[in-house]
Scaffold this active site. Structure first.
Site, PDB file in Angstrom:
ATOM      1  N   HIS A  46      28.751  21.023  -7.067  1.00 25.30           N
ATOM      2  CA  HIS A  46      28.133  19.952  -7.853  1.00 25.30           C
ATOM      3  C   HIS A  46      28.748  19.868  -9.253  1.00 25.30           C
ATOM      4  O   HIS A  46      28.083  19.521 -10.228  1.00 25.30           O
ATOM      5  CB  HIS A  46      26.608  20.128  -7.927  1.00 25.30           C
ATOM      6  CG  HIS A  46      25.945  19.838  -6.603  1.00 25.30           C
ATOM      7  ND1 HIS A  46      25.663  18.570  -6.174  1.00 25.30           N
ATOM      8  CD2 HIS A  46      25.570  20.664  -5.594  1.00 25.30           C
ATOM      9  CE1 HIS A  46      25.106  18.628  -4.964  1.00 25.30           C
ATOM     10  NE2 HIS A  46      25.052  19.885  -4.583  1.00 25.30           N
ATOM     11  N   SER A  79      35.597   6.479  19.721  1.00 25.17           N
ATOM     12  CA  SER A  79      35.250   7.840  19.302  1.00 25.17           C
ATOM     13  C   SER A  79      34.955   8.678  20.537  1.00 25.17           C
ATOM     14  O   SER A  79      34.029   8.366  21.291  1.00 25.17           O
ATOM     15  CB  SER A  79      34.027   7.801  18.384  1.00 25.17           C
ATOM     16  OG  SER A  79      33.460   9.097  18.331  1.00 25.17           O
ATOM     17  N   SER A 138      33.143  16.511   7.257  1.00 24.75           N
ATOM     18  CA  SER A 138      33.699  15.734   8.365  1.00 24.75           C
ATOM     19  C   SER A 138      33.977  14.294   7.926  1.00 24.75           C
ATOM     20  O   SER A 138      34.978  13.703   8.334  1.00 24.75           O
ATOM     21  CB  SER A 138      32.753  15.761   9.566  1.00 24.75           C
ATOM     22  OG  SER A 138      31.494  15.260   9.193  1.00 24.75           O
ATOM     23  N   GLU A 171      34.197   5.558   0.135  1.00 16.49           N
ATOM     24  CA  GLU A 171      32.887   6.152   0.443  1.00 16.49           C
ATOM     25  C   GLU A 171      31.845   5.722  -0.592  1.00 16.49           C
ATOM     26  O   GLU A 171      30.713   5.401  -0.255  1.00 16.49           O
ATOM     27  CB  GLU A 171      32.991   7.684   0.521  1.00 16.49           C
ATOM     28  CG  GLU A 171      31.658   8.296   0.880  1.00 16.49           C
ATOM     29  CD  GLU A 171      31.728   9.602   1.648  1.00 16.49           C
ATOM     30  OE1 GLU A 171      32.826   9.989   2.103  1.00 16.49           O
ATOM     31  OE2 GLU A 171      30.668  10.236   1.785  1.00 16.49           O
ATOM     32  N   ASP A 183      36.188  16.526  -1.784  1.00 13.28           N
ATOM     33  CA  ASP A 183      36.389  16.634  -0.337  1.00 13.28           C
ATOM     34  C   ASP A 183      37.631  15.880   0.117  1.00 13.28           C
ATOM     35  O   ASP A 183      38.438  16.388   0.908  1.00 13.28           O
ATOM     36  CB  ASP A 183      35.159  16.098   0.404  1.00 13.28           C
ATOM     37  CG  ASP A 183      33.874  16.776  -0.035  1.00 13.28           C
ATOM     38  OD1 ASP A 183      33.954  17.833  -0.690  1.00 13.28           O
ATOM     39  OD2 ASP A 183      32.789  16.251   0.269  1.00 13.28           O
ATOM     40  N   TYR A 232      21.086  14.058  -3.826  1.00 19.57           N
ATOM     41  CA  TYR A 232      22.418  14.123  -4.448  1.00 19.57           C
ATOM     42  C   TYR A 232      22.494  13.104  -5.593  1.00 19.57           C
ATOM     43  O   TYR A 232      22.887  13.441  -6.716  1.00 19.57           O
ATOM     44  CB  TYR A 232      23.458  13.818  -3.364  1.00 19.57           C
ATOM     45  CG  TYR A 232      24.892  14.013  -3.782  1.00 19.57           C
ATOM     46  CD1 TYR A 232      25.528  15.225  -3.583  1.00 19.57           C
ATOM     47  CD2 TYR A 232      25.621  12.972  -4.348  1.00 19.57           C
ATOM     48  CE1 TYR A 232      26.858  15.404  -3.935  1.00 19.57           C
ATOM     49  CE2 TYR A 232      26.943  13.139  -4.707  1.00 19.57           C
ATOM     50  CZ  TYR A 232      27.564  14.348  -4.499  1.00 19.57           C
ATOM     51  OH  TYR A 232      28.874  14.524  -4.853  1.00 19.57           O
TER      52      TYR A 232
HETATM   53  C1  GLA Z   1      29.483  16.861  -1.357  1.00 18.41           C
HETATM   54  C2  GLA Z   1      30.305  15.803  -2.091  1.00 18.41           C
HETATM   55  C3  GLA Z   1      31.314  16.463  -3.027  1.00 18.41           C
HETATM   56  C4  GLA Z   1      30.647  17.495  -3.938  1.00 18.41           C
HETATM   57  C5  GLA Z   1      29.759  18.437  -3.124  1.00 18.41           C
HETATM   58  C6  GLA Z   1      28.949  19.354  -4.005  1.00 18.41           C
HETATM   59  O1  GLA Z   1      30.309  17.588  -0.499  1.00 18.41           O
HETATM   60  O2  GLA Z   1      30.989  14.976  -1.165  1.00 18.41           O
HETATM   61  O3  GLA Z   1      31.982  15.462  -3.774  1.00 18.41           O
HETATM   62  O4  GLA Z   1      29.924  16.859  -4.952  1.00 18.41           O
HETATM   63  O5  GLA Z   1      28.859  17.734  -2.288  1.00 18.41           O
HETATM   64  O6  GLA Z   1      29.774  20.220  -4.712  1.00 18.41           O
END
Ligand code: GLA
Length: 390
Positions: A46, A79, A138, A171, A183, A232
């Site tokens: 985070h 898929s 994923s 996204e 990610d 989040y």
């Molecule tokens: C998810 C989000 C990332 C990051 C993590 C927490 O995976 O996609 O961008 O914020 O949570 O570290």
């Protein structure tokens, strides 16, 4: 460690069967096969959307796409994992409320075109072995694989950092999840046997070799919760409030000493959120130094502190993650462990002495099962290369 025990709970590799699936559907061999890895974050949770530091590694779990170009502007998807078809025209991309899995591919096509890249249609078959919703990214892997397939089939002049940024934007804006850059970045730019230190403000990045004396143990709680995206976004907003109150553009810019001097001015829970992010950024830098010095006990201790901070200050852990982490802490040969990813379920990551992996799997599995009644999936992962053509 026997290869069998390290593969505990590992599903078949989609790389082995994707071409056959494609041939079955389209009667021809795919022009390209792309594999994009999932990721595990070693430390720095985070922090990415606060412009901070993260230390993820790409792992040997993938999203794989077999694809060929089409003469028209249709994108025809199948898929394997969902046994489902979806198609859309590049001329008018909208959300699919039926085949929701296809919104990631739609999002990426939309983002590439919005950014001015010209695309032609494609036939694509997708499969993966990254458990969905487990905190191993994923969705980022699907996005990066899709973007790379479009890039290759259309000869797009797109470097990997730009590709990762476009996937994050896809996204954020099309799927509607306000994730950070970590990610997509690691799925695009990871390297075998390395973690990647990413400065999420400047996007400067540096490979950090993973020592051979440390195995990466992933424990999947099997808990998936829906509240992840609302919680989040709430955390993100609290961090923005904290940065404003501390008078900095983002929490990345707040010094620990400033936080200490001014924390009384911050209301709860903003104060706790700030304490996590500001201390976690420092832990990432300390963890990289520890890895580079080969000081694995120090590295492990920082992982443990990260978990406590996520549990107590950021409040994104949950009972099952805490039980799993505590079970790993009790195993002789574990340097350190923490929850990984957004939280509220999903996986933990442990740094484990290679000769202790067997005991780690057995003991943690037993303890977790008897405390929760759930059967975890526990395996050792390898740090792998980012997206590539097979
Ligand atoms: C998810 C989000 C990332 C990051 C993590 C927490 O995976 O996609 O961008 O914020 O949570 O570290």
């Amino acid at each position: 460690m026997s290869p069998r025990s390290s593969d505990l709970g590992k599903p078949p590799d989609p790389k082995d069967s994707i071409a056959a699936h494609y041939r079955e559907r389209h009667g021809s061999t795919p022009v390209i096969i792309v594999a994009a890895p999932g990721r595990v974050n070693l430390i720095g949770e985070h922090t990415d959307y606060n412009g901070g530091f993260v230390l993820p590694a790409a792992i040997n779990r993938h999203m794989v796409i077999a694809a060929s170009p089409r003469e028209d502007t249709l994108v025809c998807l199948h898929s394997v994992d969902f046994s489902s078809d979806a198609s859309f025209s590049l001329d008018a991309i909208s959300h699919d409320t039926q085949a929701e899995w296809s919104n990631y591919e739609r999002a990426v096509a939309w983002a590439l075109q919005e950014a001015g890249y010209e695309l032609r249609g494609m036939n694509a078959v997708l499969a993966g072995n990254i458990p969905i919703g487990s905190g191993l990214s994923s969705s980022a892997a699907i996005e990066v694989a899709t973007a790379y397939a479009f890039r290759t089939l259309n000869d797009l002049p797109l470097d990997l950092v730009t590709l990762a940024k476009l996937c994050q934007w896809a996204e954020n804006e099309f799927v509607g999840v306000k994730c950070g850059i970590m990610d997509q970045f690691i799925s695009a730019l990871g390297q075998a046997q390395h973690a990647l230190l990413i400065d999420c403000h400047s996007l400067d990045h540096r490979l950090v070799p993973l020592p051979a004396e440390m195995s990466l143990g992933i424990c999947d709680t099997k808990v998936r919760r829906d509240l992840v995206s609302s919680a989040y976004n709430e955390r993100r907003a609290q961090c923005e409030t904290g940065a404003q109150l501390l008078g900095v553009p983002s929490l990345r810019d707040a010094e620990w000493s400033t936080f200490e001097d001014r924390q009384q001015e911050l209301p709860e829970p903003v104060r706790q959120r700030c304490r996590h992010v500001i201390s976690e950024n420092q832990r990432v830098l300390d963890a990289v130094a520890a890895l580079e010095e080969g000081n694995l006990p120090a590295f492990g201790m920082l992982m443990n502190q990260s978990h406590e901070s996520l549990r107590d200050d950021y409040e994104v852990s949950c009972r099952e993650l805490d039980i799993m982490v505590e079970a790993t802490w009790e195993v002789d040969g574990v340097y350190g462990s923490r929850m990984t990813g957004a939280g509220f379920g999903g996986c933990t990551i442990s740094a484990v002495r290679p000769d202790a992996v067997g005991a780690f799997q057995a003991q943690v599995s037993d303890k977790y099962k008897s405390a929760t009644g759930l059967t975890p999936s526990i395996y050792v992962c390898q740090a792998e290369a980012g997206v590539r053509l097979l």
